[in-house]
Structure formats: C-alpha cells, structure tokens
Motif scaffolding. Structure first.
Motif, PDB file in Angstrom:
ATOM      1  N   ASP A  25      84.231  38.354 -11.541  1.00 18.71           N
ATOM      2  CA  ASP A  25      83.330  37.432 -12.234  1.00 18.71           C
ATOM      3  C   ASP A  25      81.962  37.323 -11.581  1.00 18.71           C
ATOM      4  OD1 ASP A  25      84.166  36.098  -9.965  1.00 18.71           O
ATOM      5  OD2 ASP A  25      84.328  34.148 -10.953  1.00 18.71           O
ATOM      6  N   ARG A  26      81.688  38.198 -10.614  1.00 16.88           N
ATOM      7  CA  ARG A  26      80.418  38.125  -9.872  1.00 16.88           C
ATOM      8  C   ARG A  26      79.860  39.521  -9.618  1.00 16.88           C
ATOM      9  NH1 ARG A  26      81.731  35.736  -4.454  1.00 16.88           N
ATOM     10  NH2 ARG A  26      83.440  37.165  -4.685  1.00 16.88           N
ATOM     11  N   CYS A  27      78.563  39.551  -9.400  1.00 18.37           N
ATOM     12  CA  CYS A  27      77.884  40.790  -8.996  1.00 18.37           C
ATOM     13  C   CYS A  27      77.178  40.552  -7.669  1.00 18.37           C
ATOM     14  CB  CYS A  27      76.834  41.199 -10.022  1.00 18.37           C
ATOM     15  SG  CYS A  27      77.506  41.840 -11.555  1.00 18.37           S
ATOM     16  N   HIS A  28      77.250  41.525  -6.802  1.00 20.62           N
ATOM     17  CA  HIS A  28      76.503  41.523  -5.549  1.00 20.62           C
ATOM     18  C   HIS A  28      75.168  42.193  -5.867  1.00 20.62           C
ATOM     19  CE1 HIS A  28      76.982  42.269  -0.935  1.00 20.62           C
ATOM     20  NE2 HIS A  28      76.241  41.208  -1.203  1.00 20.62           N
ATOM     21  N   VAL A  29      74.086  41.458  -5.680  1.00 23.01           N
ATOM     22  CA  VAL A  29      72.772  41.922  -6.123  1.00 23.01           C
ATOM     23  C   VAL A  29      71.802  41.941  -4.953  1.00 23.01           C
ATOM     24  CG1 VAL A  29      70.846  41.465  -7.702  1.00 23.01           C
ATOM     25  CG2 VAL A  29      73.176  40.905  -8.407  1.00 23.01           C
ATOM     26  N   VAL A  30      71.033  43.025  -4.833  1.00 27.49           N
ATOM     27  CA  VAL A  30      69.905  43.053  -3.909  1.00 27.49           C
ATOM     28  C   VAL A  30      68.656  42.825  -4.752  1.00 27.49           C
ATOM     29  CG1 VAL A  30      69.706  45.581  -3.948  1.00 27.49           C
ATOM     30  CG2 VAL A  30      68.708  44.291  -2.074  1.00 27.49           C
ATOM     31  N   TRP A  31      67.918  41.774  -4.396  1.00 30.93           N
ATOM     32  CA  TRP A  31      66.746  41.363  -5.166  1.00 30.93           C
ATOM     33  C   TRP A  31      65.504  42.086  -4.680  1.00 30.93           C
ATOM     34  CZ3 TRP A  31      68.283  39.038  -9.326  1.00 30.93           C
ATOM     35  CH2 TRP A  31      69.492  38.361  -9.309  1.00 30.93           C
ATOM     36  N   ASP A  32      64.456  42.048  -5.477  1.00 35.56           N
ATOM     37  CA  ASP A  32      63.205  42.733  -5.138  1.00 35.56           C
ATOM     38  C   ASP A  32      62.630  42.321  -3.790  1.00 35.56           C
ATOM     39  OD1 ASP A  32      63.214  44.302  -7.379  1.00 35.56           O
ATOM     40  OD2 ASP A  32      61.695  43.150  -8.458  1.00 35.56           O
ATOM     41  N   ASP A  33      62.924  41.091  -3.353  1.00 32.28           N
ATOM     42  CA  ASP A  33      62.427  40.631  -2.050  1.00 32.28           C
ATOM     43  C   ASP A  33      63.388  40.981  -0.908  1.00 32.28           C
ATOM     44  OD1 ASP A  33      64.500  38.876  -2.517  1.00 32.28           O
ATOM     45  OD2 ASP A  33      63.281  37.063  -2.376  1.00 32.28           O
ATOM     46  N   HIS A  34      64.396  41.830  -1.204  1.00 33.64           N
ATOM     47  CA  HIS A  34      65.387  42.334  -0.251  1.00 33.64           C
ATOM     48  C   HIS A  34      66.445  41.311   0.120  1.00 33.64           C
ATOM     49  CE1 HIS A  34      62.995  45.936   0.004  1.00 33.64           C
ATOM     50  NE2 HIS A  34      61.943  45.190   0.285  1.00 33.64           N
ATOM     51  N   PHE A  35      66.433  40.132  -0.492  1.00 37.28           N
ATOM     52  CA  PHE A  35      67.495  39.145  -0.322  1.00 37.28           C
ATOM     53  C   PHE A  35      68.717  39.656  -1.081  1.00 37.28           C
ATOM     54  CE2 PHE A  35      69.741  35.271  -1.651  1.00 37.28           C
ATOM     55  CZ  PHE A  35      69.909  34.656  -0.426  1.00 37.28           C
ATOM     56  N   VAL A  36      69.915  39.398  -0.562  1.00 39.70           N
ATOM     57  CA  VAL A  36      71.150  39.842  -1.200  1.00 39.70           C
ATOM     58  C   VAL A  36      72.023  38.628  -1.473  1.00 39.70           C
ATOM     59  CG1 VAL A  36      73.203  41.281  -0.927  1.00 39.70           C
ATOM     60  CG2 VAL A  36      71.029  42.052   0.007  1.00 39.70           C
ATOM     61  N   SER A  37      72.612  38.563  -2.684  1.00 35.59           N
ATOM     62  CA  SER A  37      73.475  37.430  -3.020  1.00 35.59           C
ATOM     63  C   SER A  37      74.524  37.844  -4.048  1.00 35.59           C
ATOM     64  CB  SER A  37      72.643  36.269  -3.559  1.00 35.59           C
ATOM     65  OG  SER A  37      71.985  36.643  -4.749  1.00 35.59           O
ATOM     66  N   TRP A  38      75.588  37.024  -4.127  1.00 38.97           N
ATOM     67  CA  TRP A  38      76.592  37.153  -5.173  1.00 38.97           C
ATOM     68  C   TRP A  38      76.227  36.195  -6.293  1.00 38.97           C
ATOM     69  CZ3 TRP A  38      80.455  40.613  -5.546  1.00 38.97           C
ATOM     70  CH2 TRP A  38      80.843  41.300  -4.398  1.00 38.97           C
ATOM     71  N   GLU A  39      76.212  36.683  -7.531  1.00 36.78           N
ATOM     72  CA  GLU A  39      75.856  35.847  -8.675  1.00 36.78           C
ATOM     73  C   GLU A  39      76.899  36.001  -9.778  1.00 36.78           C
ATOM     74  OE1 GLU A  39      73.559  33.769  -8.244  1.00 36.78           O
ATOM     75  OE2 GLU A  39      72.527  34.670  -6.540  1.00 36.78           O
TER      76      GLU A  39
END
Length: 55
Positions: A25-39
């Motif tokens: 139910d979640r995706c591990h994402v690396v954002w453009d600012d290099h922050f990484v989170s599960w959403e």
C-alpha cells in the motif's frame, strides 16, 4: 499499480519524485530534492508527461 522507475507527483504539495520500491500500500520515493520517503498509493499520481517505460 505503481512500478519501480515511475515518476510520481505527491498530491498534497505537487512534489515530483521517482519510485524506487513498491510495497502493498506504499511506495518508496526519492524526491527531486533527494529526500526519500514512503508514501501511501492514494497520495501519489503517476506523472504521465515524463513516464517513458510504457507502463
């Protein structure tokens, strides 16, 4: 369903990122600012304007 490599947009603030892992139910994402989170899936939409992987 999301796939690794999909470009996504976070619906709450418009941030753009790339999926690096997918869970039930979640995706591990690396954002453009290099922050990484599960959403949660429901907070993400696939950015069709830049997805080139045919998904």
């Amino acid at each position: 369903m999301f796939q690794i490599g999909d470009f996504v947009i976070y619906t709450l603030d418009g941030s753009v990122g790339t999926v690096i892992e997918v869970d039930q139910d979640r995706c591990h994402v690396v954002w453009d600012d290099h922050f990484v989170s599960w959403e949660k899936h429901e907070l993400l939409i696939r950015d069709e304007s830049v997805n080139l992987n045919g998904a």
